[in-house]
Design a protein around this motif. Sequence first.
Motif, PDB file in Angstrom:
ATOM      1  N   UNK A   1     -31.026 -19.290 -62.168  1.00 20.57           N
ATOM      2  CA  UNK A   1     -31.801 -18.164 -62.682  1.00 20.57           C
ATOM      3  C   UNK A   1     -32.833 -17.705 -61.654  1.00 20.57           C
ATOM      4  N   UNK A   2     -33.550 -18.667 -61.072  1.00 19.74           N
ATOM      5  CA  UNK A   2     -34.538 -18.300 -60.063  1.00 19.74           C
ATOM      6  C   UNK A   2     -33.863 -17.669 -58.845  1.00 19.74           C
ATOM      7  N   UNK A   3     -32.739 -18.240 -58.411  1.00 20.50           N
ATOM      8  CA  UNK A   3     -32.024 -17.689 -57.259  1.00 20.50           C
ATOM      9  C   UNK A   3     -31.567 -16.259 -57.543  1.00 20.50           C
ATOM     10  N   UNK A   4     -31.199 -15.987 -58.775  1.00 18.08           N
ATOM     11  CA  UNK A   4     -30.828 -14.627 -59.159  1.00 18.08           C
ATOM     12  C   UNK A   4     -31.994 -13.663 -59.029  1.00 18.08           C
ATOM     13  N   UNK A   5     -33.176 -14.120 -59.430  1.00 21.44           N
ATOM     14  CA  UNK A   5     -34.388 -13.300 -59.275  1.00 21.44           C
ATOM     15  C   UNK A   5     -34.627 -13.003 -57.798  1.00 21.44           C
TER      16      UNK A   5
ATOM     17  N   UNK B   1     -48.293 -16.251 -63.765  1.00 18.59           N
ATOM     18  CA  UNK B   1     -48.049 -16.295 -65.204  1.00 18.59           C
ATOM     19  C   UNK B   1     -48.213 -17.725 -65.731  1.00 18.59           C
ATOM     20  N   UNK B   2     -48.688 -17.873 -66.960  1.00 19.17           N
ATOM     21  CA  UNK B   2     -48.867 -19.224 -67.506  1.00 19.17           C
ATOM     22  C   UNK B   2     -47.526 -19.942 -67.672  1.00 19.17           C
ATOM     23  N   UNK B   3     -47.526 -21.259 -67.591  1.00 18.94           N
ATOM     24  CA  UNK B   3     -46.277 -22.017 -67.738  1.00 18.94           C
ATOM     25  C   UNK B   3     -45.586 -21.801 -69.091  1.00 18.94           C
ATOM     26  N   UNK B   4     -46.329 -21.376 -70.085  1.00 19.53           N
ATOM     27  CA  UNK B   4     -45.752 -21.160 -71.416  1.00 19.53           C
ATOM     28  C   UNK B   4     -45.092 -19.789 -71.567  1.00 19.53           C
ATOM     29  N   UNK B   5     -44.973 -19.036 -70.488  1.00 19.07           N
ATOM     30  CA  UNK B   5     -44.408 -17.691 -70.544  1.00 19.07           C
ATOM     31  C   UNK B   5     -42.969 -17.736 -71.059  1.00 19.07           C
ATOM     32  N   UNK B   6     -42.690 -16.886 -72.054  1.00 18.50           N
ATOM     33  CA  UNK B   6     -41.324 -16.780 -72.566  1.00 18.50           C
ATOM     34  C   UNK B   6     -40.779 -15.372 -72.399  1.00 18.50           C
ATOM     35  N   UNK B   7     -41.638 -14.398 -72.274  1.00 15.31           N
ATOM     36  CA  UNK B   7     -41.207 -13.009 -72.088  1.00 15.31           C
ATOM     37  C   UNK B   7     -41.374 -12.643 -70.618  1.00 15.31           C
ATOM     38  N   UNK B   8     -40.239 -12.501 -69.943  1.00 19.96           N
ATOM     39  CA  UNK B   8     -40.258 -12.287 -68.497  1.00 19.96           C
ATOM     40  C   UNK B   8     -40.082 -10.818 -68.161  1.00 19.96           C
ATOM     41  N   UNK B   9     -41.184 -10.128 -68.000  1.00 19.43           N
ATOM     42  CA  UNK B   9     -41.141  -8.737 -67.547  1.00 19.43           C
ATOM     43  C   UNK B   9     -40.980  -8.735 -66.021  1.00 19.43           C
ATOM     44  N   UNK B  10     -40.643  -7.588 -65.485  1.00 16.02           N
ATOM     45  CA  UNK B  10     -40.373  -7.456 -64.052  1.00 16.02           C
ATOM     46  C   UNK B  10     -41.533  -7.972 -63.202  1.00 16.02           C
ATOM     47  N   UNK B  11     -42.752  -7.594 -63.540  1.00 13.25           N
ATOM     48  CA  UNK B  11     -43.917  -7.978 -62.744  1.00 13.25           C
ATOM     49  C   UNK B  11     -44.064  -9.500 -62.676  1.00 13.25           C
ATOM     50  N   UNK B  12     -43.893 -10.176 -63.807  1.00 13.49           N
ATOM     51  CA  UNK B  12     -44.047 -11.638 -63.818  1.00 13.49           C
ATOM     52  C   UNK B  12     -42.969 -12.319 -62.976  1.00 13.49           C
ATOM     53  N   UNK B  13     -41.743 -11.853 -63.100  1.00  9.67           N
ATOM     54  CA  UNK B  13     -40.663 -12.417 -62.279  1.00  9.67           C
ATOM     55  C   UNK B  13     -40.986 -12.226 -60.799  1.00  9.67           C
ATOM     56  N   UNK B  14     -41.419 -11.026 -60.441  1.00  7.19           N
ATOM     57  CA  UNK B  14     -41.730 -10.715 -59.046  1.00  7.19           C
ATOM     58  C   UNK B  14     -42.895 -11.557 -58.542  1.00  7.19           C
ATOM     59  N   UNK B  15     -43.871 -11.841 -59.397  1.00  7.49           N
ATOM     60  CA  UNK B  15     -45.000 -12.682 -58.988  1.00  7.49           C
ATOM     61  C   UNK B  15     -44.539 -14.096 -58.671  1.00  7.49           C
ATOM     62  N   UNK B  16     -43.648 -14.640 -59.492  1.00  4.71           N
ATOM     63  CA  UNK B  16     -43.147 -16.000 -59.239  1.00  4.71           C
ATOM     64  C   UNK B  16     -42.332 -16.022 -57.949  1.00  4.71           C
ATOM     65  N   UNK B  17     -41.499 -15.022 -57.732  1.00  3.51           N
ATOM     66  CA  UNK B  17     -40.712 -14.959 -56.492  1.00  3.51           C
ATOM     67  C   UNK B  17     -41.639 -14.837 -55.286  1.00  3.51           C
ATOM     68  N   UNK B  18     -42.671 -14.009 -55.379  1.00  5.46           N
ATOM     69  CA  UNK B  18     -43.632 -13.858 -54.282  1.00  5.46           C
ATOM     70  C   UNK B  18     -44.368 -15.156 -54.000  1.00  5.46           C
ATOM     71  N   UNK B  19     -44.721 -15.881 -55.056  1.00  6.30           N
ATOM     72  CA  UNK B  19     -45.427 -17.157 -54.886  1.00  6.30           C
ATOM     73  C   UNK B  19     -44.552 -18.156 -54.136  1.00  6.30           C
ATOM     74  N   UNK B  20     -43.270 -18.201 -54.474  1.00  8.97           N
ATOM     75  CA  UNK B  20     -42.357 -19.121 -53.781  1.00  8.97           C
ATOM     76  C   UNK B  20     -42.128 -18.661 -52.348  1.00  8.97           C
TER      77      UNK B  20
END
Length: 99
Positions: free
Chosen positions: A65-69, A26-45
């Motif tokens: 917040x990230x740890x909660x995800x 997701x782009x760094x300017x993302x403000x609307x966090x849908x499930x898929x985008x959150x999951x993509x960031x967690x997968x990347x980490x």
Amino acid sequence: MIENQKIRPAQVIGPLGEPLTIDSLPPPSTTRWVVRRKAEVVSAVNGGLLSVDEACKRYSLSLEEFAGWQRAVDRSGMPGLRVTRIQHYKSLYERQQKY
């Protein structure tokens, strides 16, 4: 000198089985966090594409917040990231821990 360099994969497997690269996150300017985008960031980490600090800085997230995800994904998978179901999954997890 190689020991000091961070070796990162060019891509990791995303939450839906697709390859994820830095450019496909997701782009760094993302403000609307849908499930898929959150999951993509967690997968990347989790896959080493980004560090936790880089993800938090890139997306202006707090560490909590990230740890909660991450906890939500570990406990309940992608459905655990749904904001409307957080209390349901939290109580379900707590009940499972009692037994």
